[in-house]
Design an enzyme around this catalytic site. Structure first.
Site, short mmCIF file in Angstrom:
data_model
loop_
_atom_site.label_atom_id
_atom_site.label_comp_id
_atom_site.label_asym_id
_atom_site.label_seq_id
_atom_site.Cartn_x
_atom_site.Cartn_y
_atom_site.Cartn_z
N ARG A 164 -62.75 -4.75 25.18
CA ARG A 164 -61.72 -5.81 25.14
C ARG A 164 -61.14 -6.08 26.54
O ARG A 164 -59.95 -6.32 26.70
CB ARG A 164 -60.58 -5.44 24.19
CG ARG A 164 -61.00 -5.06 22.81
CD ARG A 164 -61.54 -6.22 21.99
NE ARG A 164 -61.63 -5.84 20.60
CZ ARG A 164 -62.73 -5.37 20.01
NH1 ARG A 164 -63.86 -5.26 20.69
NH2 ARG A 164 -62.72 -5.05 18.73
N SER A 248 -55.75 -8.57 16.04
CA SER A 248 -55.25 -7.24 16.40
C SER A 248 -54.30 -7.35 17.58
O SER A 248 -54.68 -7.91 18.63
CB SER A 248 -56.40 -6.32 16.82
OG SER A 248 -57.36 -6.29 15.79
N GLU A 347 -53.33 -5.97 23.18
CA GLU A 347 -54.56 -6.74 23.41
C GLU A 347 -54.23 -8.22 23.63
O GLU A 347 -54.90 -8.92 24.38
CB GLU A 347 -55.46 -6.58 22.17
CG GLU A 347 -56.78 -7.28 22.29
CD GLU A 347 -57.66 -7.10 21.06
OE1 GLU A 347 -57.97 -5.96 20.69
OE2 GLU A 347 -58.06 -8.13 20.49
P1 FAD Z 1 -56.84 -18.14 24.03
O1 FAD Z 1 -55.98 -17.40 23.11
O2 FAD Z 1 -56.59 -19.60 24.18
O3 FAD Z 1 -56.81 -17.45 25.44
C1 FAD Z 1 -56.98 -16.06 25.55
C2 FAD Z 1 -56.96 -15.67 27.05
O4 FAD Z 1 -58.11 -16.22 27.69
C3 FAD Z 1 -55.77 -16.25 27.79
O5 FAD Z 1 -55.38 -15.33 28.78
C4 FAD Z 1 -56.32 -17.52 28.44
O6 FAD Z 1 -55.63 -17.86 29.61
C5 FAD Z 1 -57.73 -17.11 28.75
N1 FAD Z 1 -58.67 -18.25 28.69
C6 FAD Z 1 -58.98 -18.99 27.58
N2 FAD Z 1 -59.93 -19.89 27.89
C7 FAD Z 1 -60.22 -19.73 29.20
C8 FAD Z 1 -61.13 -20.38 30.12
N3 FAD Z 1 -61.93 -21.38 29.75
N4 FAD Z 1 -61.15 -19.94 31.40
C9 FAD Z 1 -60.34 -18.92 31.82
N5 FAD Z 1 -59.46 -18.29 31.00
C10 FAD Z 1 -59.42 -18.68 29.71
N6 FAD Z 1 -60.93 -10.85 19.04
C11 FAD Z 1 -61.98 -10.02 19.08
O7 FAD Z 1 -62.39 -9.59 20.17
N7 FAD Z 1 -62.60 -9.60 17.95
C12 FAD Z 1 -62.22 -10.02 16.72
O8 FAD Z 1 -62.82 -9.62 15.73
C13 FAD Z 1 -61.11 -10.91 16.63
N8 FAD Z 1 -60.65 -11.32 15.43
C14 FAD Z 1 -59.56 -12.15 15.37
C15 FAD Z 1 -59.10 -12.55 14.11
C16 FAD Z 1 -58.01 -13.40 14.02
C17 FAD Z 1 -57.51 -13.81 12.65
C18 FAD Z 1 -57.36 -13.85 15.19
C19 FAD Z 1 -56.20 -14.78 15.10
C20 FAD Z 1 -57.80 -13.45 16.44
C21 FAD Z 1 -58.91 -12.59 16.55
N9 FAD Z 1 -59.40 -12.15 17.79
C22 FAD Z 1 -60.49 -11.32 17.84
C23 FAD Z 1 -58.73 -12.56 19.04
C24 FAD Z 1 -59.23 -13.93 19.59
O9 FAD Z 1 -59.78 -14.72 18.56
C25 FAD Z 1 -60.26 -13.78 20.70
O10 FAD Z 1 -59.73 -13.03 21.76
C26 FAD Z 1 -60.75 -15.14 21.23
O11 FAD Z 1 -61.79 -14.96 22.15
C27 FAD Z 1 -59.64 -15.95 21.89
O12 FAD Z 1 -60.15 -17.24 22.14
P2 FAD Z 1 -59.18 -18.46 22.41
O13 FAD Z 1 -60.02 -19.61 22.83
O14 FAD Z 1 -58.31 -18.68 21.25
O15 FAD Z 1 -58.37 -17.90 23.65
P1 NAP Z 2 -62.18 -1.19 10.18
O1 NAP Z 2 -63.57 -1.46 9.72
O2 NAP Z 2 -61.10 -0.98 9.16
O3 NAP Z 2 -62.17 0.04 11.17
C1 NAP Z 2 -60.97 0.45 11.84
C2 NAP Z 2 -61.28 0.67 13.31
O4 NAP Z 2 -62.20 1.72 13.43
C3 NAP Z 2 -61.94 -0.55 13.92
O5 NAP Z 2 -60.98 -1.19 14.70
C4 NAP Z 2 -63.16 -0.07 14.66
O6 NAP Z 2 -63.07 -0.14 16.07
C5 NAP Z 2 -63.26 1.41 14.31
N1 NAP Z 2 -64.55 1.67 13.64
C6 NAP Z 2 -64.84 1.56 12.32
N2 NAP Z 2 -66.13 1.91 12.09
C7 NAP Z 2 -66.65 2.24 13.30
C8 NAP Z 2 -67.94 2.67 13.72
N3 NAP Z 2 -68.95 2.81 12.85
N4 NAP Z 2 -68.13 2.89 15.04
C9 NAP Z 2 -67.14 2.72 15.93
N5 NAP Z 2 -65.89 2.31 15.58
C10 NAP Z 2 -65.65 2.07 14.28
O7 NAP Z 2 -61.73 -2.38 11.16
P2 NAP Z 2 -61.15 -3.83 10.85
O8 NAP Z 2 -59.79 -3.88 11.37
O9 NAP Z 2 -61.44 -4.23 9.45
O10 NAP Z 2 -62.03 -4.71 11.83
C11 NAP Z 2 -63.41 -4.81 11.68
C12 NAP Z 2 -64.01 -5.25 13.00
O11 NAP Z 2 -63.50 -6.52 13.37
C13 NAP Z 2 -63.66 -4.30 14.15
O12 NAP Z 2 -64.76 -4.20 15.02
C14 NAP Z 2 -62.49 -4.97 14.83
O13 NAP Z 2 -62.42 -4.69 16.21
C15 NAP Z 2 -62.79 -6.45 14.59
N6 NAP Z 2 -61.53 -7.21 14.51
C16 NAP Z 2 -60.91 -7.48 15.70
C17 NAP Z 2 -59.72 -8.21 15.72
C18 NAP Z 2 -59.07 -8.56 17.01
O14 NAP Z 2 -58.18 -9.37 17.02
N7 NAP Z 2 -59.47 -7.97 18.12
C19 NAP Z 2 -59.14 -8.61 14.51
C20 NAP Z 2 -59.78 -8.26 13.33
C21 NAP Z 2 -60.98 -7.56 13.34
P3 NAP Z 2 -63.39 -1.44 16.95
O15 NAP Z 2 -62.20 -2.33 16.79
O16 NAP Z 2 -63.51 -0.87 18.31
O17 NAP Z 2 -64.63 -2.08 16.46
#
Ligand code: FAD
Ligand code: NAP
Length: 351
Positions: A164, A248, A347
Site C-alpha cells: 500500500r 480500510s 492508509e
Molecule cells: P483518490 O482517492 O482520488 O486519490 C488517492 C490518492 O492518489 C490521493 O493522494 C491523490 O492525490 C492521488 N492521486 C489520484 N489520482 C492521481 C493521479 N492521476 N496522479 C497523481 N496522484 C493521484 N484499496 C486497495 O488497495 N484495495 C482494496 O481492496 C480497496 N477496497 C476499497 C473498497 C472501498 C469500498 C473503498 C471506498 C475504497 C477501497 N480501496 C481499496 C481504496 C481506494 O479505492 C484505492 O486506493 C483507489 O486506488 C483510490 O483511487 P481514487 O481514484 O479514488 O483515488
Molecule cells: P479478510 O479476508 O477478512 O482478511 C483479513 C486480513 O488478513 C486482510 O486484510 C488480509 O491482508 C489478511 N489475510 C487474509 N488471508 C490472507 C492470506 N492468505 N495471506 C496473507 N494475508 C491474508 O480481509 P477483508 O477485509 O475481507 O479484505 C479482503 C481483501 O480485500 C484484502 O486483501 C484487503 O486488503 C482487501 N480490501 C482492501 C480495502 C482497502 O481499502 N484497502 C478494503 C476492503 C478490502 P491484506 O489486506 O494485506 O490482503
C-alpha cells in the site's frame, strides 16, 4: 478546461463529507494537463490531485485547487499468444477496466475487481486485494512533473511499489500527476490466486464442490474469480453510495518475532499472515481494532462510527465532519497502541 470557484466536493469523494474547494478543475486530456500547469491559479495555489476520491478524507474546506483527473481511453501496444501490453489513461474507472479485461480473458488483475477509483490512482498505494497487488501486472507509468512541467516515464522499480505504498505517497508526494499506466496481462496460462480463505470458499460454492475437494486452476476462470470477489465484497463492505467510507482506514501492521511471541501468549487466537518479509509477520488491523472494542462503535449523534461488519472501515452515516472522523481514527490508534503496543498507520490520505 474551466477553473471554477467554491466548488462542492461532496459527490466527488466516497466519504461524502460536505466541503468545498476554493478552485476546482476537471482535466480530460494530456494537452489540458499541460495547459493547466501554466495557469496562475495552478502556480499560485496549493493543490490536490483527485481521481475517484475513494482514498481521501477531507477535514475542512480546501483553500486551494482541486484537480480531478478524467482523461479517458486505452491503447493495446503489443499482443502475442501469451501476453497483452495495454496503456490506460489515468481517468479510466478501475473496476470497469478490470471487468473489460476479464471479458477479453486478459488475466492478472481479476482479484482487484470492485475496487473503486481510477486507473491513475492505482499505483499511488499499489492497490491490493486477495493476495494480488497492482505491481504484479504493472510495467510503467507516465506522469508530468509539477516543478518542470515535463512528462516522464517511471519504471516499476522507480515507482518503489510496496505494501500500500509507492514513491508517490512518500518522497514524490504531490510532485507528479500520473496521466497513464501500462500493464502486462496474460492471455493464456493465467496465474490464478485463490489463496485467501474467503475467496476459496466462495469459489467452491459457485463450483458446487464439497469442502474436501480441491480447487484446481483448470476448473476456475477469471469470471469465476471476479464473480466470487464481487459477491464477498458486496456482502461485507459498505457501499459508498449508501454509507460514506474510504475502504480500510488503516494498513495491516507487520511486526517482529519478539512482539509476536508476547502477543501470542496473551492472545493465542490472534490471526497471523505472511508479510512477504522473512522476519516479519502480518497482523489483521481489523482484528486488533475489534479486540480493542471499536467494531460497530457509533458517535452519540449517530453521524459516524466504525462499520458494524468491518472494524477497519470508518463510516459517515450522513452529516459527519471529516475532522470528527479523523479524531475517531486517532483515538483508535491510541487505543490499539495501548492494548497491543502496535501503532497503526493510516492508509487513507487526509486533507
Ligand atoms: P483518490 O482517492 O482520488 O486519490 C488517492 C490518492 O492518489 C490521493 O493522494 C491523490 O492525490 C492521488 N492521486 C489520484 N489520482 C492521481 C493521479 N492521476 N496522479 C497523481 N496522484 C493521484 N484499496 C486497495 O488497495 N484495495 C482494496 O481492496 C480497496 N477496497 C476499497 C473498497 C472501498 C469500498 C473503498 C471506498 C475504497 C477501497 N480501496 C481499496 C481504496 C481506494 O479505492 C484505492 O486506493 C483507489 O486506488 C483510490 O483511487 P481514487 O481514484 O479514488 O483515488
Ligand atoms: P479478510 O479476508 O477478512 O482478511 C483479513 C486480513 O488478513 C486482510 O486484510 C488480509 O491482508 C489478511 N489475510 C487474509 N488471508 C490472507 C492470506 N492468505 N495471506 C496473507 N494475508 C491474508 O480481509 P477483508 O477485509 O475481507 O479484505 C479482503 C481483501 O480485500 C484484502 O486483501 C484487503 O486488503 C482487501 N480490501 C482492501 C480495502 C482497502 O481499502 N484497502 C478494503 C476492503 C478490502 P491484506 O489486506 O494485506 O490482503
Amino acid at each position: 478546461m474551466k477553473i471554477v470557484q467554491n466548488h462542492p466536493l461532496r459527490d466527488l469523494h466516497t466519504f461524502g463529507i460536505d466541503i468545498k474547494a476554493k478552485y476546482f478543475v476537471e482535466i480530460r486530456s494530456k494537452n489540458e494537463l499541460q495547459e493547466l500547469l501554466k495557469t496562475p491559479t495552478f502556480q499560485n495555489n496549493p493543490r490536490i490531485i483527485l481521481g475517484g476520491g475513494s482514498n481521501c478524507l477531507f477535514t475542512k474546506d480546501y483553500e486551494g485547487l482541486v484537480i480531478r483527473i478524467s482523461i479517458q481511453g486505452q491503447e493495446v501496444l503489443d499482443e502475442t499468444d501469451e501476453h497483452v501490453v495495454i496503456d490506460v489513461n489515468a481517468g479510466e474507472n478501475w473496476h470497469e477496466f478490470v471487468m473489460d479485461c476479464i471479458e477479453k480473458d486478459y488475466g492478472g488483475i481479476e482479484n482487484l475487481v470492485y475496487i473503486p477509483g481510477t486507473v491513475g490512482a492505482s499505483p499511488i498505494q499499489n492497490i491490493g486485494a486477495y493476495g494480488v497487488e497492482l505491481k504484479d501486472n504493472f510495467l510503467e507509468l507516465e506522469a508530468i512533473s509539477i516543478d518542470n512541467q515535463q512528462f516522464r516515464r517511471f519504471s516499476k522499480e522507480e515507482c518503489e511499489l510496496g505494501y500500500r505504498e509507492s514513491i508517490f505517497k512518500n518522497e514524490l508526494k504531490g510532485k507528479y500527476i500520473i496521466n497513464k499506466v501500462r500493464f502486462k496481462l496474460t492471455k493464456n496460462n493465467h496465474k490464478l490466486n485463490f489463496s485467501y480463505e474467503a475467496l476459496e470458499n466462495e469459489l467452491k460454492k459457485i463450483k458446487s464442490l464439497n469442502e474436501d475437494e480441491s480447487l484446481t486452476s483448470q476448473k476456475i476462470t477469471l469470471k469465476d474469480i471476479a464473480k466470487s470477489i464481487i459477491k464477498i465484497r458486496k456482502a461485507k463492505l459498505p457501499d459508498p453510495a449508501e454509507v460514506g467510507n474510504a475502504g480500510s482506514f488503516f494498513k495491516n501492521p507487520s511486526i517482529d518475532k519478539s512482539l509476536l511471541d508476547k502477543l501470542k501468549e496473551k492472545y493465542p487466537d490472534i490471526p497471523t499472515y505472511p508479510s512477504g518479509h522473512p522476519e516479519k509477520t502480518k497482523l489483521s488491523a481489523g482484528w486488533l481494532i475489534d479486540r480493542a472494542g471499536w467494531k460497530g462503535w457509533t458517535s452519540e449523534d449517530e453521524q459516524y462510527g466504525v462499520h458494524k461488519k468491518h472494524a477497519l472501515i470508518l463510516v459517515n452515516y450522513g452529516g459527519a465532519d471529516g475532522s470528527d472522523i479523523l479524531d475517531l481514527a486517532n483515538q483508535i490508534v491510541a487505543s490499539v497502541d495501548e492494548k497491543f503496543g502496535i501503532r497503526l498507520e493510516k492508509e487513507v490520505n487526509i486533507y
